[in-house]
Scaffold this active site. Sequence first.
Site, mmCIF file in Angstrom:
data_model
loop_
_atom_site.group_PDB
_atom_site.id
_atom_site.type_symbol
_atom_site.label_atom_id
_atom_site.label_comp_id
_atom_site.label_asym_id
_atom_site.label_seq_id
_atom_site.Cartn_x
_atom_site.Cartn_y
_atom_site.Cartn_z
ATOM 1 N N HIS A 136 -23.225 15.203 2.425
ATOM 2 C CA HIS A 136 -23.014 15.660 1.051
ATOM 3 C C HIS A 136 -21.967 16.761 1.024
ATOM 4 O O HIS A 136 -21.996 17.639 1.881
ATOM 5 C CB HIS A 136 -24.326 16.206 0.483
ATOM 6 C CG HIS A 136 -24.153 16.797 -0.887
ATOM 7 N ND1 HIS A 136 -24.031 16.013 -2.011
ATOM 8 C CD2 HIS A 136 -24.043 18.086 -1.313
ATOM 9 C CE1 HIS A 136 -23.869 16.790 -3.070
ATOM 10 N NE2 HIS A 136 -23.866 18.051 -2.686
ATOM 11 N N LYS B 126 0.832 -1.215 0.000
ATOM 12 C CA LYS B 126 0.000 0.000 0.000
ATOM 13 C C LYS B 126 0.864 1.262 0.000
ATOM 14 O O LYS B 126 0.494 2.285 -0.582
ATOM 15 C CB LYS B 126 -0.961 -0.001 1.188
ATOM 16 C CG LYS B 126 -2.312 -0.588 0.868
ATOM 17 C CD LYS B 126 -2.340 -2.087 0.811
ATOM 18 C CE LYS B 126 -2.410 -2.719 -0.518
ATOM 19 N NZ LYS B 126 -2.426 -4.195 -0.491
ATOM 20 N N GLY C 100 -0.429 -17.265 -6.126
ATOM 21 C CA GLY C 100 -1.122 -17.621 -4.893
ATOM 22 C C GLY C 100 -0.151 -17.961 -3.779
ATOM 23 O O GLY C 100 1.076 -17.917 -3.963
ATOM 24 N N ALA D 224 3.192 -14.673 -9.094
ATOM 25 C CA ALA D 224 2.136 -14.299 -8.126
ATOM 26 C C ALA D 224 0.947 -15.232 -8.339
ATOM 27 O O ALA D 224 -0.145 -14.806 -8.690
ATOM 28 C CB ALA D 224 1.736 -12.835 -8.320
ATOM 29 N N GLU E 191 -2.292 -14.835 -17.261
ATOM 30 C CA GLU E 191 -3.266 -15.490 -16.377
ATOM 31 C C GLU E 191 -3.824 -16.727 -17.073
ATOM 32 O O GLU E 191 -4.354 -16.641 -18.174
ATOM 33 C CB GLU E 191 -4.396 -14.496 -16.022
ATOM 34 C CG GLU E 191 -5.611 -15.115 -15.359
ATOM 35 C CD GLU E 191 -5.283 -15.914 -14.098
ATOM 36 O OE1 GLU E 191 -4.679 -15.356 -13.184
ATOM 37 O OE2 GLU E 191 -5.645 -17.114 -14.060
HETATM 38 P P1 FAD Z 1 1.616 -14.091 8.320
HETATM 39 O O1 FAD Z 1 1.381 -12.659 8.164
HETATM 40 O O2 FAD Z 1 2.216 -14.849 7.180
HETATM 41 O O3 FAD Z 1 2.523 -14.262 9.614
HETATM 42 C C1 FAD Z 1 2.991 -15.478 10.039
HETATM 43 C C2 FAD Z 1 4.185 -15.241 10.936
HETATM 44 O O4 FAD Z 1 4.517 -16.469 11.559
HETATM 45 C C3 FAD Z 1 5.441 -14.785 10.199
HETATM 46 O O5 FAD Z 1 5.967 -13.655 10.822
HETATM 47 C C4 FAD Z 1 6.411 -15.963 10.317
HETATM 48 O O6 FAD Z 1 7.750 -15.548 10.462
HETATM 49 C C5 FAD Z 1 5.924 -16.585 11.611
HETATM 50 N N1 FAD Z 1 6.217 -18.023 11.731
HETATM 51 C C6 FAD Z 1 5.816 -19.027 10.906
HETATM 52 N N2 FAD Z 1 6.206 -20.214 11.392
HETATM 53 C C7 FAD Z 1 6.869 -19.954 12.559
HETATM 54 C C8 FAD Z 1 7.496 -20.767 13.524
HETATM 55 N N3 FAD Z 1 7.499 -22.107 13.425
HETATM 56 N N4 FAD Z 1 8.094 -20.153 14.565
HETATM 57 C C9 FAD Z 1 8.084 -18.803 14.691
HETATM 58 N N5 FAD Z 1 7.492 -18.001 13.817
HETATM 59 C C10 FAD Z 1 6.893 -18.569 12.768
HETATM 60 N N6 FAD Z 1 -4.240 -9.056 3.056
HETATM 61 C C11 FAD Z 1 -5.163 -8.105 3.298
HETATM 62 O O7 FAD Z 1 -6.094 -8.337 4.069
HETATM 63 N N7 FAD Z 1 -5.080 -6.869 2.706
HETATM 64 C C12 FAD Z 1 -4.093 -6.561 1.844
HETATM 65 O O8 FAD Z 1 -4.033 -5.445 1.321
HETATM 66 C C13 FAD Z 1 -3.109 -7.549 1.562
HETATM 67 N N8 FAD Z 1 -2.085 -7.271 0.726
HETATM 68 C C14 FAD Z 1 -1.134 -8.219 0.517
HETATM 69 C C15 FAD Z 1 -0.086 -7.908 -0.347
HETATM 70 C C16 FAD Z 1 0.910 -8.838 -0.576
HETATM 71 C C17 FAD Z 1 2.046 -8.489 -1.520
HETATM 72 C C18 FAD Z 1 0.882 -10.094 0.105
HETATM 73 C C19 FAD Z 1 1.977 -11.099 -0.092
HETATM 74 C C20 FAD Z 1 -0.161 -10.401 0.962
HETATM 75 C C21 FAD Z 1 -1.185 -9.477 1.162
HETATM 76 N N9 FAD Z 1 -2.263 -9.749 2.011
HETATM 77 C C22 FAD Z 1 -3.219 -8.795 2.213
HETATM 78 C C23 FAD Z 1 -2.406 -11.044 2.692
HETATM 79 C C24 FAD Z 1 -1.958 -10.918 4.150
HETATM 80 O O9 FAD Z 1 -0.612 -10.499 4.169
HETATM 81 C C25 FAD Z 1 -2.122 -12.248 4.856
HETATM 82 O O10 FAD Z 1 -3.457 -12.675 4.753
HETATM 83 C C26 FAD Z 1 -1.757 -12.118 6.328
HETATM 84 O O11 FAD Z 1 -0.431 -11.673 6.483
HETATM 85 C C27 FAD Z 1 -1.933 -13.444 7.053
HETATM 86 O O12 FAD Z 1 -1.654 -13.264 8.393
HETATM 87 P P2 FAD Z 1 -1.112 -14.445 9.327
HETATM 88 O O13 FAD Z 1 -0.889 -13.847 10.659
HETATM 89 O O14 FAD Z 1 -1.996 -15.626 9.210
HETATM 90 O O15 FAD Z 1 0.274 -14.885 8.676
HETATM 91 P P1 AMP Z 2 -4.428 -15.552 -6.404
HETATM 92 O O1 AMP Z 2 -4.507 -16.979 -5.913
HETATM 93 O O2 AMP Z 2 -5.692 -14.762 -6.271
HETATM 94 O O3 AMP Z 2 -3.231 -14.826 -5.880
HETATM 95 O O4 AMP Z 2 -4.216 -15.643 -7.970
HETATM 96 C C1 AMP Z 2 -3.207 -16.403 -8.571
HETATM 97 C C2 AMP Z 2 -3.544 -16.538 -10.051
HETATM 98 O O5 AMP Z 2 -2.462 -17.165 -10.734
HETATM 99 C C3 AMP Z 2 -4.786 -17.390 -10.322
HETATM 100 O O6 AMP Z 2 -5.721 -16.626 -11.010
HETATM 101 C C4 AMP Z 2 -4.248 -18.547 -11.176
HETATM 102 O O7 AMP Z 2 -5.157 -18.932 -12.197
HETATM 103 C C5 AMP Z 2 -2.981 -17.961 -11.788
HETATM 104 N N1 AMP Z 2 -1.997 -18.974 -12.210
HETATM 105 C C6 AMP Z 2 -1.570 -20.047 -11.505
HETATM 106 N N2 AMP Z 2 -0.643 -20.761 -12.191
HETATM 107 C C7 AMP Z 2 -0.469 -20.113 -13.394
HETATM 108 C C8 AMP Z 2 0.352 -20.339 -14.556
HETATM 109 N N3 AMP Z 2 1.205 -21.375 -14.651
HETATM 110 N N4 AMP Z 2 0.258 -19.463 -15.599
HETATM 111 C C9 AMP Z 2 -0.576 -18.392 -15.516
HETATM 112 N N5 AMP Z 2 -1.368 -18.152 -14.458
HETATM 113 C C10 AMP Z 2 -1.327 -18.977 -13.394
#
Ligand code: FAD
Ligand code: AMP
Length: 475
Positions: free
Chosen positions: A451, A58, A278, A276, A211
């Site tokens: 508004h 963000k 998933g 990217a 995609e």
């Molecule tokens: P995580 O945030 O993955 O945290 C898990 C933590 O556990 C990590 O710090 C890791 O180091 C720690 N850990 C794991 N295993 C161990 C262990 N055995 N011992 C000690 N520590 C451990 N979500 C949104 O809602 N809004 C958004 O705008 C958004 N933007 C995103 C953009 C990007 C580029 C990405 C990659 C993700 C985004 N997400 C967004 C998704 C969001 O980041 C995740 O859904 C969220 O972080 C999940 O939270 P969590 O606490 O389950 O896991």
């Molecule tokens: P998300 O799970 O929302 O982050 O989206 C991941 C996207 O990647 C999905 O829409 C998948 O269809 C797409 N995807 C996964 N594997 C491939 C691939 N080999 N080539 C192109 N797109 C892919």
Amino acid sequence: MSDVYDVIVIGSGPAGYPAAIRAGQNKLKVACIDEWKNFDGSFAFGGTCLNAGCIPSKALLESSELYLRAKEEFATHGIKLGDIQLDLATMQKRRASVVKTMTTGITALFKANGVVGIQGHGKLLPGNKVLVTAADGSEKTLEARNVILASGSTPIRLKSVPHDGKYIIDSWNALELDAVPGRLGVIGAGVIGLELGSVWRRLGSAVTVLEAMDSFLPMADQTIAKEAQRHFKKQGLDIKLGAKVLSAKVSGAAVDVVYSDAQGEHTLQVDKLVVAVGRRPFTDGLLAEGTGVEVDQRGFIQVDEHCRTAVPNVWAVGDVVRGPMLAHKGKEEGCMVADLIAGKYGEVNYKVIPSVIYTAPEIAWVGLTEEQVKASGREYKVGTFPFAASGRARAMEAGAGMAKIISAKDDDEVLGVHVIGPMAGELIGEATLAMEYSASTEDIQRTMHAHPTLSEAIHEAALSVDKKAIDAINR
Ligand code: FAD
Ligand code: AMP
């Protein structure tokens, strides 16, 4: 001090750290363990969300949008600027500083709520014990009455597209690039792929998104998805649908990508390739033999609707369990579990989870899409309102997009709200609250909206459900 805790949380992401804080608020003795290491080797609480996900993305989306608007829109406002230049180093420094402020904030919140923050790897042992391995390799076993597993998720890697962190990169690498790639390839037109593609396109990259699926944003309402696709195309994001990436290889300082579509096989050369496709639940080294915690074939820890695992007093929350991988979903689960442990009431309403895509225009929704309502067989009504008819949106030079409300024909209950347009992610808050309270569109119609505000679009869309919109022609 004895090492027996009421609660040990493994993971300090947006699921784990709120669980720990709420446990502290509930006067439980709590520790939160995390092993996160940044690229520079520094430790931080906050998990993916704060360090490599929601917050840095963000920060860059904001900076890159401002850069583009300064170049393309300010003149419309009568603001003349000279030669506008990108200083990516400063932009990245700001991103890092926003992240640092937020992650150090967690340390302060832990202190204020009596949470013991521990740096190290946590492993659940049988009998509610947790083995903590510190960075220097030293080990310590802690005991807990309850353990909350919040180990999160990690990017999915494709075998045929080998990650090297330099040319073939993941979303985290893509947030920390120190130069704008001339040509950027993104595999996957999901939320993360679109957000990262938008950042680098705004900063000057020629972006191609590949995609595999034929449909665009299949999880979103298709009226909104079509509108989004039109805008992204106009902006110059080259999104190729039905394009499945078969392999990629680094050659020199570029990446050759092979993909197939209905026309056959093609090669695309890019300077960086972001995978990217998933994320997968992360449980590496988390569970010792014999804990009894069940993990399904896809790696998700099995839990019930209250996030209980099969083992008494072991819970799991956030990305590591079923449900959408969203920070706010994890937060609610973490707080619910910490309340249940304290003997209080707790539940998560999985039917009302807002989703936001922070592109421009922004996309947000809550509840069912029109396609889902249609498939359910329930009769429904639809109301829409274009931002082109919103005075505030026009004043902001942001008249693209619309708000759409779907409600039940029988009792008028709001079933889904979908927004594409300015501040959609903020506007969806009102819709989420309305749905949490099982509001009807009439409830929204009879609620006064200030508004001129963007929120009037939600009001007008609700009015339009009954063909009573004032500021747009009812269809
Ligand atoms: P995580 O945030 O993955 O945290 C898990 C933590 O556990 C990590 O710090 C890791 O180091 C720690 N850990 C794991 N295993 C161990 C262990 N055995 N011992 C000690 N520590 C451990 N979500 C949104 O809602 N809004 C958004 O705008 C958004 N933007 C995103 C953009 C990007 C580029 C990405 C990659 C993700 C985004 N997400 C967004 C998704 C969001 O980041 C995740 O859904 C969220 O972080 C999940 O939270 P969590 O606490 O389950 O896991
Ligand atoms: P998300 O799970 O929302 O982050 O989206 C991941 C996207 O990647 C999905 O829409 C998948 O269809 C797409 N995807 C996964 N594997 C491939 C691939 N080999 N080539 C192109 N797109 C892919």
